[in-house]
Motif scaffolding. Sequence first.
Motif, mmCIF file in Angstrom:
data_model
loop_
_atom_site.group_PDB
_atom_site.id
_atom_site.type_symbol
_atom_site.label_atom_id
_atom_site.label_comp_id
_atom_site.label_asym_id
_atom_site.label_seq_id
_atom_site.Cartn_x
_atom_site.Cartn_y
_atom_site.Cartn_z
ATOM 1 N N ARG A 39 0.752 -1.191 -0.144
ATOM 2 C CA ARG A 39 -0.027 -0.052 -0.080
ATOM 3 C C ARG A 39 0.857 1.245 -0.020
ATOM 4 O O ARG A 39 0.696 2.274 -1.027
ATOM 5 C CB ARG A 39 -0.957 -0.268 1.061
ATOM 6 C CG ARG A 39 -1.839 1.340 1.397
ATOM 7 C CD ARG A 39 -2.951 1.287 0.254
ATOM 8 N NE ARG A 39 -3.808 2.379 0.516
ATOM 9 C CZ ARG A 39 -4.808 2.707 -0.147
ATOM 10 N NH1 ARG A 39 -5.151 2.098 -1.371
ATOM 11 N NH2 ARG A 39 -5.629 3.557 0.240
ATOM 12 N N VAL A 40 1.831 1.426 1.065
ATOM 13 C CA VAL A 40 2.437 2.636 1.191
ATOM 14 C C VAL A 40 3.929 2.427 1.565
ATOM 15 O O VAL A 40 3.927 1.275 2.026
ATOM 16 C CB VAL A 40 1.824 3.547 2.170
ATOM 17 C CG1 VAL A 40 0.506 4.217 1.456
ATOM 18 C CG2 VAL A 40 1.658 3.032 3.377
ATOM 19 N N ASP A 41 4.621 3.378 1.219
ATOM 20 C CA ASP A 41 6.072 3.332 1.841
ATOM 21 C C ASP A 41 6.140 3.359 3.470
ATOM 22 O O ASP A 41 5.286 3.790 4.274
ATOM 23 C CB ASP A 41 7.020 4.385 1.483
ATOM 24 C CG ASP A 41 7.572 3.774 0.002
ATOM 25 O OD1 ASP A 41 7.848 2.635 -0.359
ATOM 26 O OD2 ASP A 41 7.823 4.694 -0.998
ATOM 27 N N PRO A 42 7.162 2.583 4.207
ATOM 28 C CA PRO A 42 8.473 2.234 3.569
ATOM 29 C C PRO A 42 8.264 0.674 2.914
ATOM 30 O O PRO A 42 9.212 0.088 2.405
ATOM 31 C CB PRO A 42 9.418 2.128 4.582
ATOM 32 C CG PRO A 42 8.251 1.873 5.902
ATOM 33 C CD PRO A 42 7.082 2.624 5.553
ATOM 34 N N ASP A 95 8.667 -6.891 -10.321
ATOM 35 C CA ASP A 95 7.443 -6.366 -10.464
ATOM 36 C C ASP A 95 6.694 -6.724 -11.849
ATOM 37 O O ASP A 95 6.822 -5.806 -12.791
ATOM 38 C CB ASP A 95 7.285 -4.885 -10.080
ATOM 39 C CG ASP A 95 6.027 -4.253 -10.082
ATOM 40 O OD1 ASP A 95 5.040 -5.070 -10.424
ATOM 41 O OD2 ASP A 95 5.797 -3.107 -9.639
ATOM 42 N N LEU A 96 5.836 -7.844 -11.998
ATOM 43 C CA LEU A 96 5.419 -8.251 -13.030
ATOM 44 C C LEU A 96 4.490 -7.240 -13.722
ATOM 45 O O LEU A 96 3.806 -7.476 -14.611
ATOM 46 C CB LEU A 96 4.856 -9.672 -13.089
ATOM 47 C CG LEU A 96 5.972 -10.729 -12.766
ATOM 48 C CD1 LEU A 96 5.494 -12.051 -12.783
ATOM 49 C CD2 LEU A 96 7.213 -10.394 -13.581
ATOM 50 N N THR A 97 3.807 -6.367 -12.877
ATOM 51 C CA THR A 97 2.541 -5.424 -13.228
ATOM 52 C C THR A 97 3.424 -4.141 -13.678
ATOM 53 O O THR A 97 2.481 -3.091 -14.075
ATOM 54 C CB THR A 97 1.501 -5.326 -12.224
ATOM 55 O OG1 THR A 97 2.171 -4.808 -10.806
ATOM 56 C CG2 THR A 97 0.887 -6.625 -12.252
ATOM 57 N N ALA A 98 4.574 -3.853 -13.441
ATOM 58 C CA ALA A 98 5.069 -2.492 -13.780
ATOM 59 C C ALA A 98 4.891 -2.168 -15.262
ATOM 60 O O ALA A 98 4.664 -1.042 -15.338
ATOM 61 C CB ALA A 98 6.549 -2.480 -13.240
ATOM 62 N N ASN A 150 -3.060 3.301 -7.684
ATOM 63 C CA ASN A 150 -3.479 4.745 -7.120
ATOM 64 C C ASN A 150 -2.106 5.564 -7.635
ATOM 65 O O ASN A 150 -1.058 5.101 -7.466
ATOM 66 C CB ASN A 150 -3.848 4.751 -5.894
ATOM 67 C CG ASN A 150 -5.177 4.097 -5.671
ATOM 68 O OD1 ASN A 150 -6.008 4.348 -6.499
ATOM 69 N ND2 ASN A 150 -5.114 3.171 -4.720
ATOM 70 N N PRO A 151 -2.343 6.976 -7.741
ATOM 71 C CA PRO A 151 -1.127 7.769 -7.790
ATOM 72 C C PRO A 151 -0.037 7.781 -6.875
ATOM 73 O O PRO A 151 1.039 7.902 -7.122
ATOM 74 C CB PRO A 151 -1.985 9.290 -7.868
ATOM 75 C CG PRO A 151 -3.299 8.984 -8.278
ATOM 76 C CD PRO A 151 -3.686 7.581 -7.657
ATOM 77 N N TRP A 152 -0.466 7.339 -5.679
ATOM 78 C CA TRP A 152 0.329 7.488 -4.590
ATOM 79 C C TRP A 152 1.230 6.000 -4.283
ATOM 80 O O TRP A 152 1.779 5.588 -3.397
ATOM 81 C CB TRP A 152 -0.073 7.588 -3.202
ATOM 82 C CG TRP A 152 -1.180 7.059 -2.818
ATOM 83 C CD1 TRP A 152 -1.307 5.731 -2.106
ATOM 84 C CD2 TRP A 152 -2.846 7.062 -2.811
ATOM 85 N NE1 TRP A 152 -2.507 5.317 -1.954
ATOM 86 C CE2 TRP A 152 -3.351 6.122 -2.382
ATOM 87 C CE3 TRP A 152 -3.336 8.210 -3.506
ATOM 88 C CZ2 TRP A 152 -4.866 6.110 -2.397
ATOM 89 C CZ3 TRP A 152 -4.899 8.230 -3.420
ATOM 90 C CH2 TRP A 152 -5.416 7.111 -3.065
ATOM 91 N N GLU A 153 0.923 4.866 -5.476
ATOM 92 C CA GLU A 153 1.502 3.723 -5.321
ATOM 93 C C GLU A 153 2.552 3.620 -6.633
ATOM 94 O O GLU A 153 2.147 2.705 -7.278
ATOM 95 C CB GLU A 153 0.510 2.876 -5.305
ATOM 96 C CG GLU A 153 -0.381 2.857 -4.118
ATOM 97 C CD GLU A 153 -1.845 2.168 -4.377
ATOM 98 O OE1 GLU A 153 -2.343 1.868 -3.185
ATOM 99 O OE2 GLU A 153 -2.003 1.603 -5.536
ATOM 100 N N PRO A 154 3.580 4.404 -6.488
ATOM 101 C CA PRO A 154 4.588 4.216 -8.021
ATOM 102 C C PRO A 154 5.173 2.951 -8.033
ATOM 103 O O PRO A 154 5.546 2.293 -6.964
ATOM 104 C CB PRO A 154 5.469 5.227 -7.640
ATOM 105 C CG PRO A 154 5.391 5.755 -6.021
ATOM 106 C CD PRO A 154 4.017 5.352 -5.681
#
Length: 412
Positions: free
Chosen positions: A37-40, A51-54, A65-69
């Motif tokens: 979900r979020v960092d770290p 990351d096979l969805t990158a 979501n925009p905050w999940e680069p």
Amino acid sequence: MKRSASLLAAAALGLSSAALADPVAILFVGNSYTFGRVDPVLSYNAANVHDLTAAFNAISSAGSNPWEPHPWGGVPGIFKQFTVESGLDYDVSISARNAATLRGQFLNTANAAWDLRGNVASQVWNTVVLQEQSDAALPAGFGKNANLGQFNAYADQFERFIHNGAAQTYTETQLYGSLAACQATGASTATCNTVRNIPANPNASAATKVYLTDTWARPDMVFAHKITTPDPTTSDGRPIVDTSSAGGNATLYYATLAAMSADLHASFAAKASSNPQFAGVIPVGDAFQLAVDQGLVKTGGFYDANGVYVPDPPGGPINLWWSDYLHASKYGSYLDALVQFGIITGLSPLALGADEQAARDLGISAADALTLQRIAAQELAIAAVPEPGTWALLAGGLLFGIRFAPKRRRSP
């Protein structure tokens, strides 16, 4: 001391020759619980995880979501670090999408760019870990997305796809046995009668170990509160109160976290028992509940008297949940990865030690890391089916031949 314990564990389990073999190829299939979900946690160790969805996200960001680069590391990234510290060679990949169900992954319902089923068929895997949407495996009426029939059907679909891989042409009416059974999952008549053409998996292997992850109970489905929207752009990650017309009191489904944990446990145990082709269940949710039962983590005070989120005070107990009280915090994701590590490798999380690197990277103190390792080791000992000599190994700090015991169930 930590390194010595890890090396002794590897030797005792006959893993010393692993360095001469090919890496163990493992794929984690899931959703935001998986990628953190979020960092770290979100980007943790991403350089060492595929990351096979990158690439999909680069074409269409509808799955994020925009905050999940991207790239994502997540729980697989923590798991990877554990294996490195333990002298194991694992080649780790992740295939995940926000809010993805197993059905959504299998039928690629997100959009044309996100071929999640194709990720599973992209190579021969030694191990695949499947994670369902958080409340999908609950009984009907006990969660917004509760859909036990769908979970059971598509867990089996993935198992067959991975192990057998034969091409399929079916309707969900056929899959569920009748139109009524299909409609009971919430699908329309048109959806139930849509013909699904599933190409063969060229990399299917009967030797692949396929696990199901039993997920955790959610405070946002237990404790009275106002509907809130997590706002990860704030400096401390606190959510803001949703003041829109859609706000107000959230709908609750369970009286206690233990009751929700028990229902999730029962669903995953029943699925593993009904289909022996699964290697087992990874009891992450049970580990969360064990920590709650023992009072080792935050067990209440999630919302104030007005139903608004309460931030954690400095020096307070470990909080396994992130600000939305749905996703895991860095502590919860760390515990998740510890349980995954113990089940998949057969090594005790305690062998990692208080000075474990991932914990340091995530900002988890040595004391808290050790507490979480102890919880994971204790849960795995509870979940293990003892074989001759197992107790001696446990006494030596090892876990061998761990499998989930479907017959065990905690009372709510």
